[in-house]
Design a protein around this motif. Structure first.
Motif, short mmCIF file in Angstrom:
data_model
loop_
_atom_site.label_atom_id
_atom_site.label_comp_id
_atom_site.label_asym_id
_atom_site.label_seq_id
_atom_site.Cartn_x
_atom_site.Cartn_y
_atom_site.Cartn_z
N HIS A 165 70.30 -35.63 15.86
CA HIS A 165 70.34 -35.58 14.40
C HIS A 165 71.07 -36.83 13.90
O HIS A 165 72.28 -36.96 14.07
CB HIS A 165 71.05 -34.31 13.94
CG HIS A 165 71.28 -34.23 12.47
ND1 HIS A 165 72.25 -33.40 11.91
CD2 HIS A 165 70.70 -34.87 11.42
CE1 HIS A 165 72.23 -33.54 10.60
NE2 HIS A 165 71.29 -34.42 10.29
N ALA A 225 67.90 -29.71 15.85
CA ALA A 225 68.64 -30.33 16.96
C ALA A 225 68.97 -29.31 18.03
O ALA A 225 68.81 -29.56 19.24
CB ALA A 225 69.93 -30.98 16.43
N CYS A 254 68.34 -29.46 9.81
CA CYS A 254 68.55 -30.48 10.85
C CYS A 254 69.33 -29.92 12.03
O CYS A 254 69.00 -30.18 13.20
CB CYS A 254 69.29 -31.69 10.27
SG CYS A 254 68.26 -32.75 9.24
N ASP A 298 67.91 -38.16 8.92
CA ASP A 298 68.33 -37.37 7.74
C ASP A 298 69.02 -38.32 6.76
O ASP A 298 70.05 -38.92 7.09
CB ASP A 298 69.28 -36.27 8.23
CG ASP A 298 70.00 -35.56 7.09
OD1 ASP A 298 69.60 -35.70 5.92
OD2 ASP A 298 70.97 -34.84 7.40
#
Length: 240
Positions: free
Chosen positions: A33, A26, A22, A105
């Motif tokens: 994120h 990003a 992640c 996430d």
């Protein structure tokens, strides 16, 4: 390249390297994120009241819900935060980011959460990380966490500068009970059972991309290539 906003989700069991992937996405593509764990900690810390508008979410609830207080009650008992609590929190966060590219996430974690997300937007990409059980078990048993921030250290490839101490605050690190070897197997089984219908849902829609391996650095170039086909990188080359 399409100019529409990119909506992406990353799925993976505990210890799969989701956080690292992640961060790289990003950094390379400018996506926000959005971590459900981060938002939960922030709400618990601030005892925030998250407004839930029934029109936008379809839950029929108006006024405010003390999401931080509700989540804390479950977390303190070692229980998963229920669907309706985490969903209300995440819908509120997404509502405030309608004009941004984002990567989710930790949400959706269940089929109920995935169906709630459907009411807000269509997803462009869902990636899932398939990591062998033994690798996950080894990673988790070597993982230590700074509880207040959620910063994660691994004794093998991301150790703290001072053993047992957070690099930023100097506060002690802890090993979560469910990261201890005897708890890992049950935790991974639970993830698999809950995640399977979510994965099948996105697979049936043609937006799921699966990446397998034991090393994040070897998986990453394929993830980078996938995202590059959807959105122009902001880095001139793959940045780790």
């Amino acid at each position: 390249m399409a100019s529409k906003l990119l909506r992406a989700v990353i799925l993976g069991p505990p210890g799969s390297g989701k956080g690292t992937v992640c961060q790289r996405i990003a950094q390379n593509f400018g996506l926000q994120h959005l971590s459900s764990g981060h938002f939960l900690r922030e709400n618990i810390k601030a005892n925030t009241e998250v407004k839930v508008h029934s029109k936008a979410r379809g839950y029929g609830a108006e006024g405010t819900e003390e999401v931080g207080d509700m989540a804390k009650q479950y977390i303190e008992k070692g229980l998963l935060v229920p669907d309706h609590v985490i969903t209300r929190l995440m819908m509120s966060e997404l509502e405030s980011r309608r004009g941004q590219h984002w990567l989710l996430d930790g949400f959706p974690r269940t089929l109920i959460q995935a169906e709630a997300l459907d009411k807000m937007c269509d997803l462009d990409l869902v990636i899932t990380l398939n990591i062998p059980f033994e690798t996950l078990k080894d990673r988790l048993s070597r993982r230590w966490i700074h509880p207040l921030s959620g910063r994660v250290y691994n004794l093998d490839f991301n150790p703290p500068h001072v053993p047992g101490i957070d690099d930023i605050t100097g506060e002690p690190l802890v090993q979560q009970e469910d990261d201890k070897p005897e708890a890992v197997a049950a935790r991974l089984r639970q993830y698999k059972d809950v995640a399977k219908p979510v994965i099948e849902l996105y697979k049936s829609r043609g937006v799921l991309h699966q990446f397998s391996g034991t090393e994040t650095n070897k998986i990453w170039p394929y993830v980078y290539s996938l995202f590059s086909n959807k959105i122009t990188p902001i880095q001139s080359k793959e940045a780790y």
